[in-house]
Design an enzyme around this catalytic site. Sequence first.
Site, mmCIF file in Angstrom:
data_model
loop_
_atom_site.group_PDB
_atom_site.id
_atom_site.type_symbol
_atom_site.label_atom_id
_atom_site.label_comp_id
_atom_site.label_asym_id
_atom_site.label_seq_id
_atom_site.Cartn_x
_atom_site.Cartn_y
_atom_site.Cartn_z
ATOM 1 N N ASP A 113 42.081 120.573 -68.486
ATOM 2 C CA ASP A 113 42.192 120.169 -69.888
ATOM 3 C C ASP A 113 40.825 120.432 -70.533
ATOM 4 O OD1 ASP A 113 42.455 118.687 -72.249
ATOM 5 O OD2 ASP A 113 43.477 117.023 -71.337
ATOM 6 N N ARG A 175 55.229 111.494 -62.134
ATOM 7 C CA ARG A 175 54.779 112.594 -61.270
ATOM 8 C C ARG A 175 55.921 113.211 -60.483
ATOM 9 N NH1 ARG A 175 49.148 112.297 -61.050
ATOM 10 N NH2 ARG A 175 48.240 110.228 -61.046
HETATM 11 P P1 IMP Z 1 39.866 117.339 -67.640
HETATM 12 O O1 IMP Z 1 38.734 116.722 -66.871
HETATM 13 O O2 IMP Z 1 39.820 116.958 -69.107
HETATM 14 O O3 IMP Z 1 39.977 118.848 -67.458
HETATM 15 O O4 IMP Z 1 41.187 116.682 -67.145
HETATM 16 C C1 IMP Z 1 41.700 116.972 -65.920
HETATM 17 C C2 IMP Z 1 42.630 115.895 -65.426
HETATM 18 O O5 IMP Z 1 43.240 115.184 -66.514
HETATM 19 C C3 IMP Z 1 43.769 116.516 -64.670
HETATM 20 O O6 IMP Z 1 43.467 116.598 -63.313
HETATM 21 C C4 IMP Z 1 44.920 115.580 -64.940
HETATM 22 O O7 IMP Z 1 44.912 114.556 -63.971
HETATM 23 C C5 IMP Z 1 44.613 114.968 -66.270
HETATM 24 N N1 IMP Z 1 45.385 115.588 -67.372
HETATM 25 C C6 IMP Z 1 44.958 116.461 -68.296
HETATM 26 N N2 IMP Z 1 45.943 116.805 -69.151
HETATM 27 C C7 IMP Z 1 47.036 116.142 -68.737
HETATM 28 C C8 IMP Z 1 48.408 116.117 -69.205
HETATM 29 O O8 IMP Z 1 48.840 116.768 -70.179
HETATM 30 N N3 IMP Z 1 49.239 115.312 -68.501
HETATM 31 C C9 IMP Z 1 48.845 114.577 -67.439
HETATM 32 N N4 IMP Z 1 47.595 114.583 -66.968
HETATM 33 C C10 IMP Z 1 46.692 115.363 -67.607
#
Ligand code: IMP
Length: 188
Positions: A113, A175
């Site tokens: 994300d 999940r």
């Molecule tokens: P980041 O650190 O912002 O890249 O987020 C990564 C983590 O956020 C992922 O491993 C997911 O666990 C969670 N995440 C990000 N987007 C989503 C989503 O749309 N649905 C569910 N979990 C998400």
Amino acid sequence: MVTSNEKPSRIKVRDKFFRLYLSKEKIDEIVSGIARSIDRDYSGKTPLCLGILNGAFIFASDLMRKLQIPCEISFVKYSSYHGMESGEKVNRLIGLNETIRGRDVIIVEDIVDTGLTMTKLLYDLKQYQPASVSIACFCFKKEAFRENFKIDYCGLEIPKLFVVGYGLDYDGAGRNFPDIYQLDETDQ
Ligand code: IMP
């Protein structure tokens, strides 16, 4: 009750409704494609797949079963998400260890994300001196991405949607759905 051949087009997870975004058949094709690329690139090697818990446990197990090269698996656990927001602070909950040293590591992540979790893991991994590191992620929210690393094996780029299923959760739930669903904001 949903029988094995049907899939609900709309689901409720906790207090939110979600609609079908990506079928499990399409997911399977995408994972097969990633596995083929890894088989090709790692021919003659024995990579260590490193899944990021909790979300990547399903993708990691599907990917592992499709790989034809010898490979091993291990997991790390980070946490940053609260409900539907990616947090600013990422905490490592289950760790890396010396078995990483000298290995060809493939990080296996369900979704990138903002990229913060991955950046933290890449930083932590460096201290264990792996021979090489690559990244396989199932979904990539390119518009939300704020970091600066390359994704070597990207299953699918998605817009800034909130999705559940195939290991992805909303507040710990959802999940277990084999398909992926997006938040349906029309009628919450
Ligand atoms: P980041 O650190 O912002 O890249 O987020 C990564 C983590 O956020 C992922 O491993 C997911 O666990 C969670 N995440 C990000 N987007 C989503 C989503 O749309 N649905 C569910 N979990 C998400």
